[in-house]
Design a protein around this motif. Structure first.
Motif, PDB file in Angstrom:
ATOM      1  N   GLU A   1     -11.007  -1.611 -12.444  1.00 48.36           N
ATOM      2  CA  GLU A   1      -9.712  -1.621 -13.125  1.00 48.36           C
ATOM      3  C   GLU A   1      -8.870  -2.840 -12.758  1.00 48.36           C
ATOM      4  N   ASP A   2      -9.347  -3.615 -11.789  1.00 46.59           N
ATOM      5  CA  ASP A   2      -8.635  -4.813 -11.329  1.00 46.59           C
ATOM      6  C   ASP A   2      -7.242  -4.454 -10.781  1.00 46.59           C
ATOM      7  N   VAL A   3      -7.197  -3.383  -9.963  1.00 49.38           N
ATOM      8  CA  VAL A   3      -5.939  -2.925  -9.377  1.00 49.38           C
ATOM      9  C   VAL A   3      -6.132  -2.623  -7.900  1.00 49.38           C
TER      10      VAL A   3
ATOM     11  N   ALA B   1      -1.058  -1.314  -8.373  1.00 52.67           N
ATOM     12  CA  ALA B   1      -0.600  -2.632  -8.802  1.00 52.67           C
ATOM     13  C   ALA B   1      -1.750  -3.464  -9.372  1.00 52.67           C
ATOM     14  N   GLU B   2      -1.453  -4.218 -10.433  1.00 51.17           N
ATOM     15  CA  GLU B   2      -2.442  -5.111 -11.041  1.00 51.17           C
ATOM     16  C   GLU B   2      -2.610  -6.360 -10.183  1.00 51.17           C
TER      17      GLU B   2
ATOM     18  N   PHE C   1      -9.263  -9.186  -1.607  1.00 56.25           N
ATOM     19  CA  PHE C   1      -8.469  -8.105  -1.031  1.00 56.25           C
ATOM     20  C   PHE C   1      -9.407  -7.033  -0.487  1.00 56.25           C
ATOM     21  N   LYS C   2      -8.983  -6.394   0.613  1.00 53.80           N
ATOM     22  CA  LYS C   2      -9.769  -5.320   1.216  1.00 53.80           C
ATOM     23  C   LYS C   2      -8.846  -4.191   1.657  1.00 53.80           C
ATOM     24  N   THR C   3      -9.411  -2.994   1.745  1.00 58.84           N
ATOM     25  CA  THR C   3      -8.695  -1.854   2.305  1.00 58.84           C
ATOM     26  C   THR C   3      -8.271  -2.195   3.740  1.00 58.84           C
ATOM     27  N   GLY C   4      -7.003  -1.931   4.058  1.00 58.64           N
ATOM     28  CA  GLY C   4      -6.490  -2.235   5.386  1.00 58.64           C
ATOM     29  C   GLY C   4      -5.667  -3.512   5.435  1.00 58.64           C
ATOM     30  N   ASP C   5      -5.754  -4.350   4.366  1.00 54.59           N
ATOM     31  CA  ASP C   5      -4.897  -5.539   4.315  1.00 54.59           C
ATOM     32  C   ASP C   5      -3.433  -5.096   4.238  1.00 54.59           C
TER      33      ASP C   5
END
Length: 283
Positions: A205-207, A264-265, A273-277
């Motif tokens: 979804e690019d979000v 957010a888009e 981007f990664k989880t935890g950033d």
């Protein structure tokens, strides 16, 4: 053998030091705010009502925002009495530093209601009554005594004319004060950005999903910056942890806001981007 043990012990110590520094810096990121009693510069009963509504709306907005902690009212009132600042609507540099020392607050918000009125309007298409509130705000850094922001914030609320229905003046003043308080909160958020954590990155979804929502002050259309935290910045002489190195990864634009998280888009992604950033309001 002994040398390997010492090296291992040293590595563990460095790791713990960095970890502690991260926790300390994260805790320091929550800013403590002192909200002074607002002055009724309008010298009217509407002004008194506007002061009360501004204080309560700003207080509630800050309490709901995990970026802030608010000084207890009783403690602050006592400090203001000791400094002779009751109902003044202003705080000088010396007093701001004293407020910080006595309350532990990073910032002080004070101000004065300049206008609080209900007036009729008739623009041919619509007739009714308009409540207007204008608030002079001063947002002060208690460490330096410097005024970070000073301006007049105003807003209105309206009631359309209906035959046989009287104007509710208190509701109009309260509504205008509520709208003005939201503007004050937005300005404070610009000065001290809201920060959170990326929960998930959806490539299909690019979000991105992150852990701040409507209750924290996030609004649809807001722009946020995603970044990565690095090593603590330690003063070479005092050893004080001053902050953490930040590497900007890109930006996103909020498209959907829930009570405690947002979607957010992805607008710009310099690094994946990664989880935890980490994520913070603004560009």
């Amino acid at each position: 053998m002994k040398q390997k043990f010492i090296l291992r012990l040293t590595s563990i110590f460095v790791f713990v030091f960095i970890l502690m520094g991260t926790f300390i810096t994260t805790e320091a990121a929550v800013k403590k705010v002192a909200i002074g009693t607002f002055a009724n510069g309008a010298k009217s009963r509407y002004g008194t009502l506007a002061c009360s509504n501004l204080e309560s709306n700003i207080f509630s907005g800050l309490v709901q925002n995990k970026n802030y902690e608010v000084v207890e009212r009783a403690q602050l009132d006592q400090i203001f009495r000791e400094l002779g600042l009751q109902n003044s609507g202003v705080v000088d540099s010396k007093s701001a530093i004293e407020i910080g020392n006595l309350s532990g607050a990073d910032y002080t918000l004070v101000g004065k209601v300049l206008t609080a009125e209900v007036i009729p309007f008739d623009n041919i298409l619509y007739r009714g009554y308009k409540g207007k509130v204008a608030f002079e705000m001063h947002f002060v850094d208690n460490k330096t005594g410097l005024v970070l922001y000073s301006d007049v914030i105003s807003d209105t609320d309206s009631q359309m004319y209906s035959p046989g229905v009287s104007v509710n003046e208190r509701v109009l003043i309260s509504g205008a004060a509520h709208n003005a308080a939201n503007k004050v909160l937005e300005k404070m958020n610009e000065i001290t950005p809201l920060t959170g954590t990326v929960l998930n990155v959806d490539r299909a979804e690019d979000v991105v999903y992150f852990d701040l929502g409507y209750d924290n002050g996030v609004r649809e259309g807001d722009t946020y910056t995603i970044y990565k935290e690095g090593a603590p910045l330690v003063h070479p002489v005092t050893g004080e942890i001053l902050g953490i190195k930040e590497t900007t990864l890109g930006t996103v634009k909020v498209k959907d806001v829930k009570s405690n998280y947002s979607i957010a888009e992805i607008k710009k992604e310099k690094s994946a981007f990664k989880t935890g950033d980490k994520i913070k309001r603004g560009e």
